[in-house]
Design a protein around this motif. Sequence first.
Motif, short mmCIF file in Angstrom:
data_model
loop_
_atom_site.label_atom_id
_atom_site.label_comp_id
_atom_site.label_asym_id
_atom_site.label_seq_id
_atom_site.Cartn_x
_atom_site.Cartn_y
_atom_site.Cartn_z
N ASP B 160 137.82 -16.51 25.99
CA ASP B 160 136.37 -16.56 26.04
C ASP B 160 135.88 -17.46 27.18
OD1 ASP B 160 136.27 -14.81 23.99
OD2 ASP B 160 135.77 -16.27 22.44
N ARG B 163 136.51 -15.78 30.52
CA ARG B 163 135.52 -14.72 30.73
C ARG B 163 134.15 -15.31 31.10
NH1 ARG B 163 134.52 -9.49 31.31
NH2 ARG B 163 132.49 -8.85 30.55
N VAL B 183 123.90 -12.56 33.66
CA VAL B 183 125.02 -12.52 32.73
C VAL B 183 124.83 -13.55 31.63
CG1 VAL B 183 126.67 -11.70 34.46
CG2 VAL B 183 126.35 -14.15 34.13
N HIS B 185 123.26 -13.78 28.96
CA HIS B 185 123.33 -13.39 27.55
C HIS B 185 124.78 -13.44 27.05
CE1 HIS B 185 121.94 -11.55 23.89
NE2 HIS B 185 122.93 -10.67 23.97
N GLU B 186 125.68 -12.82 27.83
CA GLU B 186 127.08 -12.80 27.40
C GLU B 186 127.71 -14.19 27.51
OE1 GLU B 186 129.56 -9.82 29.27
OE2 GLU B 186 131.29 -10.44 28.08
#
Lengths: 626, 428
Positions: B160, B163, B183, B185-186
């Motif tokens: 995680d 990423r 990006v 949000h992710e």
Amino acid sequence: MFHVKHRDFDIVIVGAGHAGTEAAHAACRMGVKVALVTFRHGDIGVMSCNPAIGGLGKGHLVREIDALDGIMGRVADKAAIQFRLLNRRKGPAVRGPRVQADRALYQAAMLAEIESTPNLSVIEGEVVDLLAEADGRITGVALADGAEIRAGATILTSGTFLRSLMHIGSEKSVGGRMGAAASIKLADRILDLGLRIGRLKTGTPPRLKANSIDFSGLERQAGDADPTLFSFLHDKPFAPQISCSITHTNAATHDVIRNNLERSAMYGGMIDGTGPRYCPSIEDKVVRFAEKDSHQIFLEPEGLTSDLIYPNGISTSLPADVQQDYVNTIKGLEKAEIVQLGYAIEYDYVDPRGLTSGLQVRGVPGLHLAGQINGTTGYEEAAAQGLVAAVNAVRSIWGEDAVHFSRSESYIGVMIDDLTTRGVTEPYRMFTSRAEYRLMLRADNADTRLTPLGAAVGCVSAERLTEFNQKHDALAAMKTRLEAVDLPAKTLRELGTDVKEDAQTRTGYDALRLQDCDVDKIIAFVPSLTADHRSLVERLQCDAIYEFYIERQIREVDMVRANEALTIPRDLQFSSIGGLSAELVSKFEAVQPETLAQAARIEGVTPAAVVNLLAAIKRDKRRAAS
Amino acid sequence: MEDTIFALATAQGKAGVAIVRISGSRALDVLESLGAKAPPPRGSRLTLLRDADGEILDHALTLFFAEGASFTGENVVELHLHGSVAVVRAVLRTLGNGGIARMAEPGEFTRRALMNGQLDLTQVQGLGDVIEAETEGQRKHAMRVMGGEVAERIGRWRRDLVRAIALTEATIDFADEDVPEDVSHEVRALVTKTRDAIDQELTTAGGVARLKSGFEVALIGAPNAGKSTLLNALTKSDAAIVTDVAGTTRDIVEVRLDINGLPVTLLDTAGLRETDDKVERIGVERALARATRADMRILLYEDDIPPLWPIDKHADDMIVRTKGDLSGDHDAISAHDGRGLNELLAKIGERLSCRIADTGLISTERDQIALRAALSDLDTVLANLDFDDPDLIALRLRDAATSLQGIIGGVDVEQILDEVFSSFCIGK
């Protein structure tokens, strides 16, 4: 053409691409006599791939080259027909200057630089061999016509010429790039040196005829209204500025490509080199990202007067008929004519772990390698290596130690360390994410980081140094001036920043750090400041923004520097150090780290191994002292 | 200038005296931050140590060795503390939170001694081996712990974080390409997940904390299933009232006992049944709530047919038939003749020990400090995600990864780039 023996050069450079020209100019700036050998005079300053310089990471490299008084930034500024500062709205550390360049202007500006450089002789010819002494020292090169050029040090910047193969569909041809002969004999000679060799591949798109393209319905991308130039010496563009167009592939394009995959050299299994992940061919994109129904293409003009367009984003090794078919499925390119087919090229590179941090071939004094031959890609990466190789080649003939470019001081240092310590697995390209001290290595402060070093080394002209010193003093004075200005919360709010009404009074310098601080408003508020001071205040703002964030980085950097100061004796036998596993011994022997810091960065090295190595260094120093 | 470092110099655990060593140019500042005055060089001083809130940590003997005349060659302060686990923990935590010094790496004191010429080379010979043993020991410990669930958990944090960093880096290095502009949000989802997991790890799974506070095991079941009788049998005491009137135990009875060296609190709860008695109903509700919070539940029953679980069953929970002396069921236990009691205790001990082993990963103060540092970095990322530039977000994410390095391994730029290239089609 030269049948006489040239013995009167200090440095001979093979290849006049971006690495070669930068190397030649740098060596001349240091006051030595240089021969630059190229197949053809007309190859000097050719941009063999896309007509652009800079970008993220790459733009940082160009700034650093300029800070060391190199030529790439100045030449690119003169050839630039569109300036864009990438990431303009993000933090200053990750803003990267980039330009579209006119090929003809670039070449003309480069030729002018090279031809006006004193002590630099351009020699046309094919280098077929290296001259060596009995002890292995390289003392120059032999040309195909039998002439010999003798020099104190030789720098090879021969690009992709080592055993290169070009592919268009199933057609293969031997050669470095379109229209250039490959130096097979020289390649054999280099392979004979016993260096580790790897194979890489890269590709280019088909070049299109500009007046066969319908630009009318395409999205336009203009340059910056307020251009950021590469060179610290320049402040405004030289050439007229233009816009670029953007188009996209579509489902029909992808169908054509998918139906012909087996005819692609990449997919027909005809190429075995490793290609870059960040610059995939259009075949790769269609296969690997099957869910995407469209890919972006930048239609980059090759120049103001050129009738060529470089469609950036569709490099390919498909056969001619397929290239034509898929190009014509794309909006705006329905009637586009291909002037030169796209092709893939595979080539050998020398494992750069066999080089010292001065880019000298380890164990082969007098021979330096720079550019694509070391597994890198990109004009900027090549030029930066050319500069490093030249500075150190000159120092080697002066009997001086190599100059160390630290990871903590420059992208150049990051690249050299990555190459010589970790090697490459794909064509190496610079990214800002490779620099762990990114917030400190900004494009805007490249001069502060490197011009003094360049001056100490002798590759920076007196004029450049004077200009730098003046600017440096002006920055310091401006900082003092801004620190003397008190801005209470009320004033800060009037200046448009979002501070609370009871916020503390800030100095003008501290105010620069505020999220929505407008430099122009500060200048307007502070008496005696005018628009002429804008660039100085902007630069100080970049420093101020990061001041508190880099504390931890500075601590790390200090530790790295302490370990960098611990040099490993060249004759240290790693196998004789107790407590090292056979695996680590072979890793150390392969990389031959020059400092404790470099050793610690090698993959798999344990803290215990570092201590054992340190003990061995100390033992050696004690022995040397007694 | 090197960082000022600190570490516990004596063995972990209960002892008469525990020594914390602090080395570096700011060693005296550290001492001052504990509210103590510096002793003269080579001297000692008996003094109170206090944390940042002024709470007393310990009454300690402090020693000072000046630069050039100490083990490491730097300023060294030694804190001779009372050898209690709690005291040592509190002092180390105060030092770690103080921000002046950081926890030493394995072998770092010795390494500094070597760097500063305080050790001669013959003394150094064995040093590499010592560090190797230390790091190898840690590695083995980690491997052992990481065999199962923990390895998966750590692997998830790593994936995680990589990423999240990759997404952020993609917006920086490939700003001009087909990469989504936003990006956040992710990234927010990934960082929130990781920070929550770390927080959870710190608050609920601290092995040392558990050893101190112990485990709770709740006995639940229908009225008269034999809960109180079992509790008494197990504790060999009359801590719980035992009667044959159903619904006697209305509040919760706690008894502490030692199982396999682990402190365990047995909870005897009210019998579970529908009732009109107001007091008893409150007792049933409490029983269920408390049992839910306990570390383990043992559901007791008397009849032939096992009852359904009244609350969620966890992997370690057990269902046990009582009064085996009456039914003759060989699998049942009996508080009257003692059958199956030792086996039951052994099973409880075994299952709880597994949890200690599993949480042992962050049982060391060093790991906890690393986790807290990472947590603080991730919290800063979350707090500023909407208005910080991506370079600063990336910096903090990398700092968090660096803090976790000892546990999840370093995050390499190549892994980040791999993630970028496999997620986005990049390339002009």
